[in-house]
Motif scaffolding. Structure first.
Motif, PDB file in Angstrom:
ATOM      1  N   GLN A  74       0.764  -1.231   0.028  1.00  0.00           N
ATOM      2  CA  GLN A  74       0.055   0.100   0.017  1.00  0.00           C
ATOM      3  C   GLN A  74       0.968   1.221  -0.197  1.00  0.00           C
ATOM      4  OE1 GLN A  74      -2.423  -0.470   3.528  1.00  0.00           O
ATOM      5  NE2 GLN A  74      -3.667  -2.219   2.678  1.00  0.00           N
ATOM      6  N   LEU A  75       2.016   1.059   0.580  1.00  0.00           N
ATOM      7  CA  LEU A  75       2.922   2.269   0.613  1.00  0.00           C
ATOM      8  C   LEU A  75       3.792   2.293  -0.537  1.00  0.00           C
ATOM      9  CD1 LEU A  75       3.925   2.099   4.376  1.00  0.00           C
ATOM     10  CD2 LEU A  75       2.459   3.609   3.284  1.00  0.00           C
ATOM     11  N   ASN A  76       3.402   1.573  -1.554  1.00  0.00           N
ATOM     12  CA  ASN A  76       4.273   1.622  -2.983  1.00  0.00           C
ATOM     13  C   ASN A  76       5.582   1.014  -2.766  1.00  0.00           C
ATOM     14  OD1 ASN A  76       1.970   2.654  -4.380  1.00  0.00           O
ATOM     15  ND2 ASN A  76       2.497   4.448  -3.446  1.00  0.00           N
ATOM     16  N   CYS A  77       6.075   0.162  -1.928  1.00  0.00           N
ATOM     17  CA  CYS A  77       7.448  -0.414  -1.971  1.00  0.00           C
ATOM     18  C   CYS A  77       7.418  -1.608  -2.890  1.00  0.00           C
ATOM     19  CB  CYS A  77       7.763  -0.972  -0.442  1.00  0.00           C
ATOM     20  SG  CYS A  77       7.834   0.241   0.800  1.00  0.00           S
ATOM     21  N   GLU A  78       8.531  -1.942  -3.555  1.00  0.00           N
ATOM     22  CA  GLU A  78       9.020  -2.784  -4.376  1.00  0.00           C
ATOM     23  C   GLU A  78       9.312  -3.889  -3.261  1.00  0.00           C
ATOM     24  OE1 GLU A  78      12.615  -3.159  -7.086  1.00  0.00           O
ATOM     25  OE2 GLU A  78      10.878  -2.654  -8.280  1.00  0.00           O
ATOM     26  N   ILE A  79       8.738  -5.401  -3.265  1.00  0.00           N
ATOM     27  CA  ILE A  79       8.803  -6.120  -2.310  1.00  0.00           C
ATOM     28  C   ILE A  79       9.111  -7.643  -2.815  1.00  0.00           C
ATOM     29  CG2 ILE A  79       7.735  -7.370  -0.413  1.00  0.00           C
ATOM     30  CD1 ILE A  79       5.427  -4.952  -0.332  1.00  0.00           C
ATOM     31  N   MET A  80      10.190  -8.334  -2.446  1.00  0.00           N
ATOM     32  CA  MET A  80      10.365  -9.749  -2.688  1.00  0.00           C
ATOM     33  C   MET A  80      10.149 -10.392  -1.462  1.00  0.00           C
ATOM     34  SD  MET A  80      13.631 -11.639  -4.174  1.00  0.00           S
ATOM     35  CE  MET A  80      13.389 -11.515  -5.942  1.00  0.00           C
ATOM     36  N   ALA A  81       9.407 -11.608  -1.694  1.00  0.00           N
ATOM     37  CA  ALA A  81       9.182 -12.380  -0.502  1.00  0.00           C
ATOM     38  C   ALA A  81      10.110 -13.880  -0.829  1.00  0.00           C
ATOM     39  CB  ALA A  81       7.672 -12.793  -0.371  1.00  0.00           C
ATOM     40  N   ILE A  82      10.468 -14.441   0.088  1.00  0.00           N
ATOM     41  CA  ILE A  82      11.300 -15.732   0.121  1.00  0.00           C
ATOM     42  C   ILE A  82      10.688 -16.808   1.090  1.00  0.00           C
ATOM     43  CG2 ILE A  82      13.451 -16.832   0.430  1.00  0.00           C
ATOM     44  CD1 ILE A  82      13.234 -15.102  -1.968  1.00  0.00           C
TER      45      ILE A  82
END
Length: 212
Positions: A22-30
């Protein structure tokens, strides 16, 4: 836009991913579990199934490229500790790791974590502080002594200005905002308080208890 790596796609990791999305971050999940990766996938930019304790796999992710690496593993402290240390070895800019007790918190900080989050403890402190007083509506813990408290305006302060009350001098507390009809307003010396309002106050618990 910040680049975030979330390691551990359990409920805690998912809540972080939702908010950071929602805060427009670029996220990678592992995560090593495919089902958990599928659950978090709608809230992240990218996701991979892999072992976060495997140096070769983690190196392939380009750890120094992330602004923040969050270790949110909850089912294995050993994996959490190894992942935290490995991230630092691989050049992570900032590592935030989840702890579930005081001992874990100490070990994580000693082994590469720049910061820890301790959800159970933080929630317990917040709930206990709120329920111990009818005047305290909420609390944001900043450190062991200094916190931000949302408190009701006491009847004795009704229809009096902040300048008249001189709260900083008399009570060693700083009013940083006043909530009027669910809107936060910056406090001015001539602002008149009303018992229907609430205040956000910066201070310690000892001074809050004396004042309220």
């Amino acid at each position: 836009m910040k680049s975030i790596l979330i390691i551990g796609a359990g409920q805690f990791g998912i809540h972080i991913a939702k908010r950071m999305s929602q805060l427009n971050c670029e996220i990678m999940a592992i995560d090593s579990n495919e089902e958990r990766i599928n659950t978090i996938l709608p809230f992240v930019t990218n996701a991979q199934i892999g072992d976060s304790t495997n140096a070769d796999f983690m190196s392939s992710l380009g750890i120094p490229d992330f602004d923040v690496c969050m270790v949110t593993i909850s089912d294995s402290f050993q994996d959490s500790l190894e992942t935290t240390a490995l991230l630092k070895d691989l050049g992570a800019n900032k590592v935030i790791s989840r702890a579930q007790n005081d001992v874990q918190e100490k070990f994580l900080l000693r082994n590469g974590a720049d910061e820890t989050v301790y959800p159970e403890k933080q929630t317990a402190v917040r709930l206990a502080t709120k329920e111990a007083s009818d005047d305290i509506l909420d609390v944001l813990q900043l450190d062991h002594n200094l916190n931000i408290y949302e408190v009701r305006v006491p009847r004795s302060w009704n229809n009096r200005t902040l300048a008249e009350l001189d709260i900083r001098k008399k009570h060693n507390l700083n009013v940083i905002a006043v909530r009027i009809q669910n809107q936060l307003v910056l406090p001015m010396p001539d602002m008149v308080l009303n018992i229907d309002d609430a205040m956000l106050i910066l201070g310690n618990m000892k001074d809050i208890q004396k004042a309220f």
